[in-house]
Design an enzyme around this catalytic site. Structure first.
Site, PDB file in Angstrom:
ATOM      1  N   ARG A 104       0.851  -1.192   0.000  1.00  0.00           N
ATOM      2  CA  ARG A 104       0.000   0.000   0.000  1.00  0.00           C
ATOM      3  C   ARG A 104       0.879   1.230   0.000  1.00  0.00           C
ATOM      4  O   ARG A 104       1.762   1.367   0.849  1.00  0.00           O
ATOM      5  CB  ARG A 104      -0.861   0.040   1.267  1.00  0.00           C
ATOM      6  CG  ARG A 104      -1.868  -1.038   1.332  1.00  0.00           C
ATOM      7  CD  ARG A 104      -2.999  -0.690   2.269  1.00  0.00           C
ATOM      8  NE  ARG A 104      -2.587  -0.154   3.568  1.00  0.00           N
ATOM      9  CZ  ARG A 104      -3.448   0.228   4.496  1.00  0.00           C
ATOM     10  NH1 ARG A 104      -4.737   0.159   4.276  1.00  0.00           N
ATOM     11  NH2 ARG A 104      -3.031   0.682   5.652  1.00  0.00           N
ATOM     12  N   THR A 108      -1.253   7.425  -0.397  1.00  0.00           N
ATOM     13  CA  THR A 108      -2.574   7.288  -1.025  1.00  0.00           C
ATOM     14  C   THR A 108      -3.354   6.076  -0.508  1.00  0.00           C
ATOM     15  O   THR A 108      -4.562   5.987  -0.721  1.00  0.00           O
ATOM     16  CB  THR A 108      -2.423   7.099  -2.548  1.00  0.00           C
ATOM     17  OG1 THR A 108      -1.752   5.845  -2.774  1.00  0.00           O
ATOM     18  CG2 THR A 108      -1.633   8.234  -3.181  1.00  0.00           C
ATOM     19  N   ASP A 200       0.347  -3.511  11.957  1.00  0.00           N
ATOM     20  CA  ASP A 200       0.820  -3.861  10.612  1.00  0.00           C
ATOM     21  C   ASP A 200       1.186  -5.348  10.581  1.00  0.00           C
ATOM     22  O   ASP A 200       2.156  -5.783  11.223  1.00  0.00           O
ATOM     23  CB  ASP A 200       2.039  -2.996  10.264  1.00  0.00           C
ATOM     24  CG  ASP A 200       2.480  -3.201   8.830  1.00  0.00           C
ATOM     25  OD1 ASP A 200       2.467  -2.232   8.062  1.00  0.00           O
ATOM     26  OD2 ASP A 200       2.837  -4.355   8.477  1.00  0.00           O
ATOM     27  N   ASP A 203       4.804  -6.311   9.493  1.00  0.00           N
ATOM     28  CA  ASP A 203       5.804  -5.990  10.511  1.00  0.00           C
ATOM     29  C   ASP A 203       5.723  -6.970  11.679  1.00  0.00           C
ATOM     30  O   ASP A 203       6.733  -7.387  12.237  1.00  0.00           O
ATOM     31  CB  ASP A 203       5.593  -4.563  11.043  1.00  0.00           C
ATOM     32  CG  ASP A 203       6.053  -3.515  10.040  1.00  0.00           C
ATOM     33  OD1 ASP A 203       6.800  -3.870   9.109  1.00  0.00           O
ATOM     34  OD2 ASP A 203       5.656  -2.348  10.194  1.00  0.00           O
TER      35      ASP A 203
HETATM   36  C1  PRP Z   1      -1.182  -5.040   4.243  1.00  0.00           C
HETATM   37  C2  PRP Z   1      -1.971  -6.315   4.280  1.00  0.00           C
HETATM   38  C3  PRP Z   1      -2.800  -6.225   3.029  1.00  0.00           C
HETATM   39  C4  PRP Z   1      -3.068  -4.739   2.924  1.00  0.00           C
HETATM   40  C5  PRP Z   1      -4.484  -4.497   3.358  1.00  0.00           C
HETATM   41  O1  PRP Z   1      -0.123  -5.126   3.393  1.00  0.00           O
HETATM   42  O2  PRP Z   1      -1.164  -7.464   4.349  1.00  0.00           O
HETATM   43  O3  PRP Z   1      -2.150  -6.700   1.870  1.00  0.00           O
HETATM   44  O4  PRP Z   1      -2.147  -4.097   3.814  1.00  0.00           O
HETATM   45  O5  PRP Z   1      -4.820  -3.172   3.191  1.00  0.00           O
HETATM   46  P1  PRP Z   1      -5.919  -2.682   2.137  1.00  0.00           P
HETATM   47  O6  PRP Z   1      -7.097  -3.574   2.308  1.00  0.00           O
HETATM   48  O7  PRP Z   1      -6.186  -1.270   2.563  1.00  0.00           O
HETATM   49  O8  PRP Z   1      -5.321  -2.738   0.761  1.00  0.00           O
HETATM   50  P2  PRP Z   1       0.969  -3.934   3.231  1.00  0.00           P
HETATM   51  O9  PRP Z   1       0.581  -3.040   2.105  1.00  0.00           O
HETATM   52  O10 PRP Z   1       1.187  -3.303   4.562  1.00  0.00           O
HETATM   53  O11 PRP Z   1       2.259  -4.689   2.715  1.00  0.00           O
HETATM   54  P3  PRP Z   1       3.179  -5.781   3.458  1.00  0.00           P
HETATM   55  O12 PRP Z   1       2.367  -7.037   3.573  1.00  0.00           O
HETATM   56  O13 PRP Z   1       4.312  -5.925   2.516  1.00  0.00           O
HETATM   57  O14 PRP Z   1       3.593  -5.241   4.794  1.00  0.00           O
HETATM   58  N1  URA Z   2      -2.528  -3.451   6.705  1.00  0.00           N
HETATM   59  C1  URA Z   2      -2.141  -3.918   7.912  1.00  0.00           C
HETATM   60  O1  URA Z   2      -1.138  -4.638   8.002  1.00  0.00           O
HETATM   61  N2  URA Z   2      -2.884  -3.609   8.983  1.00  0.00           N
HETATM   62  C2  URA Z   2      -3.971  -2.839   8.897  1.00  0.00           C
HETATM   63  O2  URA Z   2      -4.608  -2.572   9.939  1.00  0.00           O
HETATM   64  C3  URA Z   2      -4.359  -2.331   7.649  1.00  0.00           C
HETATM   65  C4  URA Z   2      -3.625  -2.681   6.557  1.00  0.00           C
END
Ligand code: PRP
Ligand code: URA
Length: 209
Positions: A104, A108, A200, A203
């Site tokens: 994400r 944005t 997150d 993380d």
């Molecule tokens: C997180 C999660 C989803 C997304 C959800 O990933 O694992 O893929 O956010 O959010 P959304 O429904 O608003 O799109 P992130 O973008 O943090 O990436 P990561 O898994 O690499 O940490």
């Molecule tokens: N992605 C995450 O990892 N946690 C949230 O709460 C939303 C998006």
């Protein structure tokens, strides 16, 4: 319209509660993700196709029903979706695994694609797209768009925690898919994080904060 299943099983609720706690270690979080994926996967795989196979018991030959393992694909959304893969593979060890890389944009909150590699015969497979978090729904919608563009049709989405906004967005964009959720939360905060959520997920799985 696809169905939305929210799990009320006490074991799932207990494990998700442990995952939400801010002091849960990375090791415990990862183990819990695997356990919850197995418990959810048990129900989400209820309609998997079976085939008749002839076998020999110590007594006689007989026909039994076994999973058509080669017909399944697990597709984690990188990176947090990886936390669900081992639990699902423990249930369906012959499944193929595809990967969709999305993150994400921090400003944005829109998903940005950086990787997509799926089994060649994805159009024939029952596909389980896995990601712990369904927040705005942008990542799940984009991941399923990619999979459908490459021929995938029979798709189920599984996540740990979902916000109502994410469920609505995903259902509108992809009304054909079933959604399995361990816990439905209240809302999103100003950074599009799920409230109360678990923070997150990437993380917490990989200790990157
Ligand atoms: C997180 C999660 C989803 C997304 C959800 O990933 O694992 O893929 O956010 O959010 P959304 O429904 O608003 O799109 P992130 O973008 O943090 O990436 P990561 O898994 O690499 O940490
Ligand atoms: N992605 C995450 O990892 N946690 C949230 O709460 C939303 C998006």
């Amino acid at each position: 319209m696809g169905k939305v299943y929210v799990f009320d099983h006490p074991l799932i609720q207990h494990k998700v509660a442990l995952m939400r706690m801010k002091d849960t270690s990375v090791k415990d979080f990862r183990e819990l993700a695997k356990e919850v994926a197995m418990l959810m996967g048990f129900e989400a795989t209820r309609n998997l196709p079976l085939e008749e196979v002839e076998i020999e018991t110590p007594i006689c030959r007989t026909r039994v029903r076994m999973l058509k393992g080669e017909d399944i694909a697990i597709v984690p959304i990188l990176r947090a979706g990886l936390g669900f893969v081992d639990g699902m593979l423990a249930l369906v060890p012959n499944a193929k695994v595809g990967h969709v890389g999305l993150y994400r944009d921090p400003e944005t909150h829109e998903p940005v694609e950086y990787y997509c590699k799926l089994p060649k015969d994805i159009e024939k497979r029952q596909i389980f797209v896995v990601d712990p978090m369904l927040a705005t729904g942008g990542s799940a919608v984009a991941a399923i768009d990619f999979i459908k563009k490459r021929g995938g049709r029979n798709i189920t989405f599984m996540c740990l925690i979902a916000a109502p906004q994410g469920i609505e967005t995903l259902q509108k964009a992809h009304p054909d898919i079933d959604i399995y959720i361990a816990s439905k939360d209240e809302t999103l905060d100003e950074n599009a994080y799920i409230v109360p959520g678990l923070g997150d997920a990437g993380d917490r799985l990989y200790g990157t904060k």
